[in-house]
Write a protein that holds these residues in place. Structure first.
Motif: not given
Lengths: 318, 544
Positions: A214-215, A217-218, A220-224, A226, A233-234
């Motif tokens: 889920a983090y 997706e968080t 991605e939703l921050k506009g970072l 890929p 984050h990964a």
């Protein structure tokens, strides 16, 4: 005591116990071979008197556990005995070859590890698209080739078609660093080809596994972008599985590259070990076996320790 | 009328599903929804799961989860249609104009990074603030949201703080880059009722003080009534009703909205006390390797054919009590008497009849069933194991049970994946019934279900109790469920039973402090309830 320190100390202690057990297995394994060292030195035609004399001289009449303790005690003090076949001090003979082995492994690792991780990240970023397929295809091909085939292919390509390098990787004491680098270029290329795929695929798989979280997706939703998502984050959450595979490959680069050494005439530990196995030179086999076991166990402890430190739950307990 | 900040016009969202063994199917998740949010206003999206609430919420960022495609209509944000924007433009607006607060902050924070780094990440990477400015703003937000030690809170890792705190930290993360719109996707659903109210109050305060607009998504009408200016009721991806919060709550027009407003229609008369089938006497328990008693001197009784509801927040020891009764965790002290005999503390020491007469149903029906077995196999297993029935006799018994749970024979060869959430839970109930137990422990069995579906499950359980005279030990954190089903109630707090007795006694004042906190935290379906109850608080919750 901080829990991390405790875990690390535990791992190191376990490693030492494991090393002790391995030394016992090496000793017993060579003991279990038919005949003994005296027989091996003097050959089938030796007289019983000569054999008895030599056994007395070599200490072979002592009980096995005493010889094991003597051998281990001497090894701990850097005395690995003398080679039976030529009477040369083993520690000395190994010293220079071990340096060569580590140099070759180090060069191969310095290229292959960052390259494998980088390619793994790119493959994960473009999962299922052409960069992923190209990377997976190429690395799968190189790992599928037997080492000697890859070696001869590289020799043919880079000494005959494009004559850039020497086909033989001879290194001598006193060679400059740059010269040595040039000398090992071809075996390094072959070794990189061999170890790349395994590390690359593990990096890709570990990253893709984390990408389900889920983090991610968080992020991605921050506009970072890929690549930012993967890098920031990964990757920090995929370190443990990646490190364990990287370390396995490093260990392989130290202990498992005898074929490449032979093809390129590179004077290092693997070749030394194989030579003396054929001559039944037991002290040498035992000594090199012990060193290989030490490298293997040491690197795996390192992998464990890195995984422990990479885990924030252990690093920062509640 | 002021220009809306966000406006959906005839929004259509589709996805492709790949059912096993069938051709891929196209699903329409959202169909023709039009709604707008003005600057500084809060729109509540409400509906059951599958209504398309979250999908619409994420569409406000032009984001489709998994294979979800935004296939039609206009998503107008600050005057431009973001449905057709290119990826770079979308990245520029995500985390800057629109931010997102998810249901599970615990899963949505990166476990490997400090909270502060994650909270300020967007502000810094979008170039809105310098690192120092962003950190100062984050600390202000932590303070505003009532987080403990706001100056040092950000230095902690996600696993070092509680669920309620993480949910507030995620709100801070969403507010840090000063967005125009925040999407709150069920931000309090996963929290305990006593924590939910505090987080809800913190979110409402932050919305009011920052003047940000918000989409507030929830399935709980009472929650959305506290924060929203307008409410959109959704069902199956379609708009049911839209209006001001006052109008939706007090004067719903559509039948579906009325059902939502008046859910929990069960009337259950409490049964009189009788000799117990289960007695838990002075039980104290702790987990191996810990120094902390999870249960402290717990004593409760349960009469045959009756229901004992065990209520409390997470960590209060409710589920541990179930583990002790089932023998999964031997207690350090105390005794459990069941059907007239003393049960062995450990599972190994129990007879087959002990095991048979004491069954369990779990919260997550999904994970409690083997996905590769059919319904017939799942229900048939205890029939074969306990009664030795095989072949046709077993199948007949399975069919009877399926009738009992109101599902019918047609389901016998289906796999769990082909069932809805409520149907899965019914199969789990049938599996428990198959053993012909005297007692079933129900651990949060309706918590993962939509209110209307949960209602159906509760009715079924009550009917089955009347038919089969089975007793229920009903573990829940939901007071409404307790009112609907219990004969007796035990309120647990930090491993102790703080209030225990017949339902009518336990739910009648005067209350102890904790029961008062628990009862007063249950959201009520009226505007202004939140402010009243926060003002009248006697104590804080433990899970805060």
């Amino acid at each position: 005591m901080h829990p991390i320190l405790k875990l690390v100390v535990q791992r190191i202690a376990l490693g030492l116990i494991l090393l002790l057990a391995v030394s016992l297995v090496i000793f017993l394994g060579t003991e279990a071979l038919p005949g003994d060292t005296a027989q091996a030195i003097l050959g089938q035609s030796a007289t019983p008197e000569a054999l008895a004399n030599l056994r007395e001289k070599l200490g072979l009449t002592l009980p096995a556990h005493v010889r094991y303790i003597n051998w281990l005690w001497a090894a701990l003090h850097g005395d690995l005995g003398v080679a039976l076949t030529n009477g040369v001090d083993i520690a000395q003979a190994i010293g220079q070859r071990l340096g060569n082995t580590l140099f070759l492994a180090g060069c191969a690792a310095a290229i292959s590890v960052p390259l494998a991780i980088g390619l793994g990240l790119v493959a994960a970023r473009y999962q299922g698209r052409w960069p992923d397929k190209v990377i997976s295809g190429v690395t799968l091909t190189t790992i599928s080739l037997p080492e000697f085939v890859a070696a001869y292919f590289v020799i043919y390509l880079l000494t005959q078609v494009f004559p850039l390098f020497q086909p033989v990787a001879m290194v001598f004491p006193g060679m400059g660093f740059w010269e040595k680098l040039q000398a090992v270029a071809l075996p390094v290329i072959v070794l990189v080809m061999v170890v790349l795929a395994h590390m690359m695929r593990m990096t890709r798989a570990a990253i893709l596994n984390v990408m389900q979280s889920a983090y991610i997706e968080t992020a991605e939703l921050k506009g970072l972008s890929p690549m930012q998502v993967i890098w920031r984050h990964a990757l920090p959450n995929a370190i443990a599985p990646i490190v364990s595979v990287v370390i396995l490959n490093l260990a392989y680069l130290v202990v498992g590259v005898v074929v490449v050494e032979v093809v390129f005439g590179y004077n290092a530990l693997g070749q030394y070990l194989v030579d003396h196995v054929t001559k039944r030179d037991l002290p040498v086999v035992q000594a090199v076996g012990l060193i290989f076991a030490g490298v293997y166990i040491g690197l795996n402890i390192l992998a464990d320790v890195i995984s422990i430190i990479a885990n924030p739950r252990l690093r920062h307990p509640k | 009328m002021p220009e809306p900040l966000l406006e959906f016009t005839d929004l259509r969202i589709e996805a492709t599903s790949y059912p096993p063994g069938e051709a891929p199917k196209n699903l329409v998740l959202v169909d023709g929804v039009s709604v707008g949010v003005e600057k500084g206003k809060v729109l509540g999206l409400i509906g059951e799961s599958g209504a398309g609430k979250s999908t619409i919420g994420l569409a406000a960022m032009a984001f489709g989860r998994g294979g979800v495609r935004l296939t039609g209509g206009v998503i107008s944000l600050n005057g431009r249609d973001i449905r057709v924007s290119d990826p770079a433009a979308l990245r520029a607006l995500r985390g800057r104009e629109v931010t997102y607060v998810s249901q599970s902050a615990a899963a949505s924070f990166n476990p490997a990074k400090r909270l502060m780094d994650q909270v300020i990440e967007t502000s810094v990477s979008h170039g809105l603030l310098t690192k120092a400015e962003a950190e100062a703003r984050a600390v202000d937000l932590f303070r505003q949201l009532g987080l403990p030690n706001p100056d040092s809170f950000g230095q902690r890792y996600p696993h070092q703080v509680s669920g309620g705190q993480l949910q507030r930290a995620m709100t801070a993360m969403a507010l840090c880059p000063k967005p125009d719109l925040v999407i709150f996707d069920e931000p309090t659903t996963a929290l305990d009722v006593t924590t939910q109210i505090e987080v809800l109050a913190a979110i409402k305060k932050a919305i009011v003080e920052t003047g940000v607009a918000a989409l507030y998504i929830t399935h709980d009408l009472a929650v959305v009534a506290q924060v929203a200016d307008h409410i959109l009721v959704l069902r199956g991806g379609k708009k049911v009703e839209y209006g001001t919060t006052q109008q939706i709550i007090n004067d719903p027009r559509e039948g579906y909205t009325k059902a939502l407003v008046s859910v929990r229609s069960i009337e259950h008369a409490e049964k009189v006390q009788a000799a117990p089938v289960l007695s838990v006497a002075n039980v104290t328990a702790r987990y191996r390797g810990t120094q902390f008693d999870v249960l402290k001197n717990v004593t409760v009784d349960l009469a045959p054919g009756q229901t004992l509801a065990v209520v409390g927040e997470s960590g209060s020891g409710k589920s541990t009590l179930a583990r002790v009764i089932t023998g999964l965790l031997p207690p350090t002290q105390g005794r459990i008497t069941f059907a007239g005999r003393t049960l062995s503390a450990a599972l190994e020491g129990r007879s087959k009849d002990d095991l048979r007469e004491l069954q369990m149903i779990y919260q997550m029906a999904d994970t409690a069933m083997n996905p590769r077995q059919t319904v017939g196999t799942i229900i048939g297993r205890p029939i074969e194991f306990y009664f030795g029935l095989k072949g046709e006799a077993k199948r007949k018994r399975v069919q009877d049970l399926l009738d009992q749970i109101e599902m019918g024979k047609g389901y016998i060869d289906r796999y769990p994946a082909e069932l809805s959430g409520g149907q899965k839970q019914r199969v789990c109930i049938a599996r428990a019934l198959a053993a012909q137990p005297k007692l079933i422990i129900c651990d949060e069995v309706t918590s993962a279900l939509d209110p209307l579906v949960a209602d159906g499950i509760l009715k079924l359980l009550l009917n089955l109790q009347a038919e089969a005279k089975v007793a229920y030990l009903f573990i829940t954190h939901d007071i409404a469920t307790v009112r609907a089903i219990a004969d007796r109630i035990a309120v647990m707090f930090k491993g102790q039973v703080v209030r225990y007795g017949q339902k009518s006694d336990v739910l009648t004042p005067p209350f102890d402090d904790y029961t008062d906190l628990l009862l007063s935290s249950v959201p009520e379906l009226r505007v202004g309830w939140l402010e009243e109850v926060i003002a009248g608080r006697k104590m804080d919750s433990a899970g805060n």
